[in-house]
Design an enzyme around this catalytic site. Structure first.
Site, PDB file in Angstrom:
ATOM      1  N   TYR A   1      36.209  27.490  31.159  1.00  0.00           N
ATOM      2  CA  TYR A   1      35.229  26.512  31.630  1.00  0.00           C
ATOM      3  C   TYR A   1      34.641  25.685  30.495  1.00  0.00           C
ATOM      4  O   TYR A   1      33.807  24.803  30.740  1.00  0.00           O
ATOM      5  CB  TYR A   1      34.110  27.202  32.421  1.00  0.00           C
ATOM      6  CG  TYR A   1      34.562  27.661  33.779  1.00  0.00           C
ATOM      7  CD1 TYR A   1      35.697  28.447  33.909  1.00  0.00           C
ATOM      8  CD2 TYR A   1      33.883  27.321  34.923  1.00  0.00           C
ATOM      9  CE1 TYR A   1      36.130  28.887  35.146  1.00  0.00           C
ATOM     10  CE2 TYR A   1      34.306  27.751  36.167  1.00  0.00           C
ATOM     11  CZ  TYR A   1      35.436  28.535  36.262  1.00  0.00           C
ATOM     12  OH  TYR A   1      35.865  28.979  37.494  1.00  0.00           O
TER      13      TYR A   1
ATOM     14  N   LYS B   1      41.129  41.219  31.915  1.00  0.00           N
ATOM     15  CA  LYS B   1      42.590  41.282  31.998  1.00  0.00           C
ATOM     16  C   LYS B   1      43.097  41.475  30.567  1.00  0.00           C
ATOM     17  O   LYS B   1      43.859  40.658  30.033  1.00  0.00           O
ATOM     18  CB  LYS B   1      43.100  39.965  32.627  1.00  0.00           C
ATOM     19  CG  LYS B   1      44.574  39.917  32.920  1.00  0.00           C
ATOM     20  CD  LYS B   1      44.964  40.642  34.208  1.00  0.00           C
ATOM     21  CE  LYS B   1      46.472  40.667  34.349  1.00  0.00           C
ATOM     22  NZ  LYS B   1      46.918  41.548  35.438  1.00  0.00           N
TER      23      LYS B   1
ATOM     24  N   ASP C   1      42.657  42.361  38.490  1.00  0.00           N
ATOM     25  CA  ASP C   1      43.429  42.213  39.733  1.00  0.00           C
ATOM     26  C   ASP C   1      43.171  43.381  40.688  1.00  0.00           C
ATOM     27  O   ASP C   1      42.833  43.173  41.855  1.00  0.00           O
ATOM     28  CB  ASP C   1      44.933  42.002  39.466  1.00  0.00           C
ATOM     29  CG  ASP C   1      45.445  42.770  38.270  1.00  0.00           C
ATOM     30  OD1 ASP C   1      44.720  43.667  37.806  1.00  0.00           O
ATOM     31  OD2 ASP C   1      46.556  42.494  37.797  1.00  0.00           O
TER      32      ASP C   1
ATOM     33  N   ASP D   1      33.634  33.793  38.693  1.00  0.00           N
ATOM     34  CA  ASP D   1      33.544  32.743  39.705  1.00  0.00           C
ATOM     35  C   ASP D   1      34.263  33.193  40.981  1.00  0.00           C
ATOM     36  O   ASP D   1      33.730  33.109  42.092  1.00  0.00           O
ATOM     37  CB  ASP D   1      34.215  31.482  39.131  1.00  0.00           C
ATOM     38  CG  ASP D   1      33.851  30.234  39.902  1.00  0.00           C
ATOM     39  OD1 ASP D   1      33.092  30.349  40.876  1.00  0.00           O
ATOM     40  OD2 ASP D   1      34.328  29.144  39.534  1.00  0.00           O
TER      41      ASP D   1
ATOM     42  N   ASP E   1      32.575  34.894  44.795  1.00  0.00           N
ATOM     43  CA  ASP E   1      32.854  34.362  46.132  1.00  0.00           C
ATOM     44  C   ASP E   1      33.451  35.438  47.041  1.00  0.00           C
ATOM     45  O   ASP E   1      33.136  35.505  48.230  1.00  0.00           O
ATOM     46  CB  ASP E   1      33.819  33.165  46.056  1.00  0.00           C
ATOM     47  CG  ASP E   1      33.071  31.853  45.842  1.00  0.00           C
ATOM     48  OD1 ASP E   1      31.896  31.921  45.419  1.00  0.00           O
ATOM     49  OD2 ASP E   1      33.642  30.776  46.080  1.00  0.00           O
TER      50      ASP E   1
END
Ligand code: NAD
Length: 507
Positions: free
Chosen positions: A145, A192, A225, A249, A253
């Site tokens: 970002y 990750k 994941d 992010d 959600d």
């Protein structure tokens, strides 16, 4: 600018003075923004929140007036004064040239922590799970970002993922301080780092280092994941989830949706010098001005703001009234399902229903607890000594450089490229390997590997030679002179003997 004071009544002479109203900046936003903000400000006022709002204009009108950032000088002045923004959603005009106002606010105000509590209210709001209660703490400024992107060749585009130690320290300390302050028992860090060993590896390392100062809080680390899959199917396993920007992010959600609806979630963006509170949803232009909008997301955000400015007592009062409103079946269109149990309300009627229940508590849903002692300001812990002192600076030794080459000659092979690079390099430098999209294609490789026009040539000091910084541009010039298009270089350093670069393929 319109300034009004919410509930800052003068105390009679015989009573102790009422606490001063806290100045806040309010932006009504676009689309449904004005109507949900109106509803929320009315509830805040009725609940005697001690706030002095200053209104600013940001968003669509400001964009259309020619300011590509969507925010003007007067708005910045207010934000500098109050350091607290309650923001309704804004519409970002479609088309290039407009900057995301959210990203501008986050970066300019240094709002490094995004906090999104997600709670299910089943059966009063349809939800995939009952009793879900997870807080996602997301790093808000770094990662991909940073928005540093380049097109490097005909076929290849890159986005830089930047993770910094001070950034990791700040967000890790914030997450642990938040967990302690709010009585949370566990933090799960999602990364990750089986693939991104340096960047995500740093995030994990700093998380575990920071944990040492918070022995009462359990910690776990998950690969993102499987972590995301478990969050979506077994959210009760989780309490606080901490993640770098991009994963955070997405995860926030997922959890909000599992809790019921993104439309009910609020979020806080916190920095050392300011904070911004907003609903998670957008400006919903499709339903604007029709009384259909649910003000709950912005109301939740306002609750987080009240805790932040030390008015957790007011936040809890409002939250309890809101929970009772949901239990009583008062529902805006988006959460209206069942006319035998629910009564459909407009945005304004929903606000009236919450106001009418101030002082009441939910009968079934867990009632709001003191999220933070009243009067305590929910501020981030300013990290001490974020930048390494000269004494702690690691020994940094240059070992070579990755020279990235745009090469698309017809019939190209890695072997041909290696020959050209080796012929161009001075004897003091050696070509160690060539990779294409991170896969080694020279000296070893497989004929099946798909190659694009973007080649990484790893050049290191020849045996016995100590490389100096000025040899890198010399190598680059040598390659350029043979007609190769060197599009960028990345120097390879050892820090205290440890390689500061990924070693090649298959890591
Ligand atoms: P959106 O969240 O505005 O709308 C998605 C759907 O949810 C729509 O059907 C909408 O009617 C519904 N919805 C959203 N909020 C609701 C509410 N409070 N009550 C009832 N229904 C609600 O997402 P979008 O349509 O993708 O974006 C619309 C605009 O909002 C775009 O310009 C986008 O850039 C902007 N946006 C702003 C923010 C922000 O300011 N923080 C965040 C996301 C999107």
């Amino acid at each position: 600018m319109n300034t009004a004071t919410i509930a800052a009544t003068a105390a009679p002479a015989s009573l102790p003075a009422a606490p001063a109203a806290v100045p806040i900046t309010v932006a009504r936003g676009d689309g449904i923004g004005p109507e949900i903000m109106d509803a929320v400000l009315r509830i805040l006022s009725a609940a005697s929140a001690r706030l002095a709002p200053e209104e600013i204009e940001i968003g669509e009108k400001v964009y259309r007036a020619g300011r590509t950032s969507g925010i003007g000088a007067e708005a910045w002045d207010s934000l500098r004064r109050t350091r607290v923004l309650l923001k309704a959603p804004i519409t970002t005009p479609v088309g290039s040239g407009y900057k995301s106002l959210n990203v501008t606010l986050r970066k300019t105000l240094g709002l490094y922590a995004n906090v999104r509590p997600c709670v299910s209210h089943a059966p009063f709001v349809p939800s995939l799970f009952t009793g879900l209660d997870v807080v996602v703490v997301r790093e808000n400024e770094e990662d991909t970002y940073a928005g540093i992107e380049h097109r490097q060749t005909n076929e290849v585009y890159q986005c830089l993922k930047l993770i910094t130690r001070p950034g990791c320290e700040r967000i890790a300390r914030y997450a642990f301080a938040y967990a302690r302050r709010h009585g949370r028992r566990k933090i799960t860090c999602m990364v990750k780092d089986n693939i991104m060993k340096l960047t995500d590896g740093l995030f994990r390392k700093v998380f575990l280092e920071t944990a040492a100062a918070y022995p009462e809080i359990q910690t776990e680390v998950m690969i993102v994941d499987i972590g995301a899959a478990l969050l979506a199917t077994e959210p009760h396993r989780f309490d606080v989830v901490l993640a770098p920007n991009l994963y955070g992010d997405i995860l926030s959600d997922i959890v909000a949706q599992c809790a019921g609806s993104i439309g009910l979630a609020g979020s806080a963006n916190i920095g050392d010098a300011g904070a911004m509170f907003e609903a998670v949803h957008g400006s919903a232009p499709d339903i604007a001005g029709r009384g259909l909008a649910n003000p709950s997301g912005l109301l939740e955000a306002a609750g987080l703001m009240l805790v932040h400015v030390g008015q957790a007592d007011v936040a809890n009062r409002i939250r309890n009234a809101w929970l009772r409103t949901l239990e009583d079946g008062v529902a805006t269109a988006d959460i209206f399902r069942d006319s035998s149990r629910q009564r459909r309300a407009t945005t304004a009627q929903f606000a009236d229903a919450v106001i009418a229940r101030l002082g009441q508590e939910p009968r079934h849903l867990p009632k709001a607890m003191a999220q933070s002692a009243a009067g305590t300001v929910d501020k981030p812990v300013v990290a001490a000594a974020l930048t390494p002192t000269p004494a702690s600076r690691p020994e940094k030794i240059l070992e070579g450089s990755d020279l990235f080459v745009h090469w698309d000659e017809p019939g190209r092979s890695a072997g041909q490229l290696a020959q050209r690079v080796r012929a161009a390099l001075p004897a003091s430098l050696q070509l160690k390997m060539i990779t294409n999209r991170g896969v080694m294609v020279w000296p070893e490789g497989h004929p099946e590997t798909f190659c694009t026009d973007h080649w990484r040539c790893r050049v290191m000091a020849a045996a016995g030679h100590v490389i100096t910084a000025h040899e890198i541009p010399v190598a680059m010039t040598a390659l350029t002179q043979t007609g190769l298009d060197v599009i960028k270089t990345e120097n390879l350093y050892r820090f205290n003997g440890q390689p500061g670069y990924s070693l090649g393929q298959g890591e």
